[in-house]
Design an enzyme around this catalytic site. Sequence first.
Site, short mmCIF file in Angstrom:
data_model
loop_
_atom_site.label_atom_id
_atom_site.label_comp_id
_atom_site.label_asym_id
_atom_site.label_seq_id
_atom_site.Cartn_x
_atom_site.Cartn_y
_atom_site.Cartn_z
N TYR A 354 60.59 19.27 -16.84
CA TYR A 354 59.24 18.86 -16.85
C TYR A 354 58.18 19.42 -17.74
CZ TYR A 354 57.48 22.44 -13.53
OH TYR A 354 57.19 23.65 -12.89
N CYS A 355 57.35 18.86 -18.05
CA CYS A 355 56.02 19.43 -18.72
C CYS A 355 54.58 18.46 -18.56
CB CYS A 355 56.23 19.39 -20.40
SG CYS A 355 56.89 17.80 -21.00
N THR A 356 53.70 18.70 -19.09
CA THR A 356 52.39 18.04 -18.93
C THR A 356 52.60 16.50 -19.17
OG1 THR A 356 51.37 19.85 -19.92
CG2 THR A 356 49.94 17.76 -19.38
#
Length: 516
Positions: A354-356
């Site tokens: 996951y990331c922003t």
Amino acid sequence: MPSSTSPDQGDDVETCILRFSDLDLKYTSLINPSSSLKAELDGSTKKKYSFAKKKAFALFVKTKEVPTKRSFECKEKLWKCCQQLFTDQISIHRHVATQHADEIYHQTASILKQLAVTLSSSKSLSSADEKNPLKECLPHSHEMSAWLPDISCFNPDELISGQGNEEGEVLLYYCYRDLEDPQWICAWQTALCQHLRLTGKIRIATEGINGTVGGSRLATRLYVEVMLSFPLFKDDLCKDDFKTSKGGAHCFPELRVGVFEEIVPMGISPKKISYKKPGIHLSPSEFHKEVEKFLSQANQEQSDTILLDCRNFYESKIGRFQGCLAPDIRKFSYFPSYIDKNLELFREKRVLMYCTGGIRCERGSAYLKAKGVCKAVFQLKGGIHKYLEEFPDGFYKGKLFVFDERYALSYNSDVVSECSYCGAQWDQYKLCSTLQCRQLVLTCPACQGQGFTACCVTCQDKGSRKASGPTQDNFKEECECTARRPRIPRELSRHVQQPVSPEPGPDAAEDGPVLA
């Protein structure tokens, strides 16, 4: 695709983006060519300089035009620039020529580069035009002005009223798709954002576009409408791809639009690791179920699943998923080296990334998949942004770091980080008080009141002296925050982090984001 017609062929040329039938250029004597730029051009392109310069100048003036109440009754025009209102063409032209020479210079250079590429490949393009789907999806009139929304029916104040958090918003989006002419897209995006009074940062490459812009809600709505109707993006973007948050034009110091090799800087050519081979996308609800199943396991260290945070350490420090592996890296361009150095950690594992907003996972998952050691690689579609919209009190704890002057968004009341000086719970970043340092620091109000406002002891000591010492480079070289942090860390067997308790590390500050 822009036409490959040469400006040498007459007044009806449409090579460089914009038709000028509605742009009065009577006062072109105010446009002084840059001899340094001309000197860099070959003989053939020099002939096009005046043409490109006029187009750049006219486009800039056009974006400063504001509608008047009488716009439907007569041809009266007004222009607004640098908080000044201009009522005649001579005055706005003189202002732009004297106050915005740099902007005109860079826009002219961009048009010339695009023109040079277009002319050099005109033969091959013309032979392939009939089979070129990108050309077919653009209208016969491909001037940039055709893709600027009509704002004449709105009060000009509606476009610039987004200066307060309640009135404006910030958009975050990306679109991976092949673009044959990123320079044209760059010029168009610049004109579009200026037209709508948007600020922010947009990266464009042959692999797509990545943007975050802020302005009034009207301006951002019009921006989304244009993007969703634009032929090159309408089949790849949908409304749900735009993440929104409270903000406005004030969240960014300026508008920066540029062409790069990558739309997110991983440091590896898109030709080697393509966005076309990413991990399996999971919706927020699907990702939530996977995390729930992972956290329910008695021994997460022995699990066949790794929950991987693809962001930088100063992002995950103030907010992250429970039980995640959060690499202690300063830039996303370090991520591939981090994977290489810790490759055995991922062998025969199911990886949940996951990331922003999802963009880093697109190529980050592609890189990890290419190593061929994982059972499967999954990624959170829409990133943390979309997850928190659906699960504000879910498994993500703390704030969401953003790359603008807000620094973070809050969706829940959890505080997972601490003051660098006293250890009290605190998660509001500030820039190091030493002017030459651009690192972020967590220091609570009590410690700030005692003068502890720098990222580390070295910077604190320098900040207390007069600025008669080292140069800016020396400040950065001697800063303890970067000197003691390994560039690429090697993970120990116990790698998961639990955000329910503050981070124990002694790090006094974070490196600020590289806004490039």
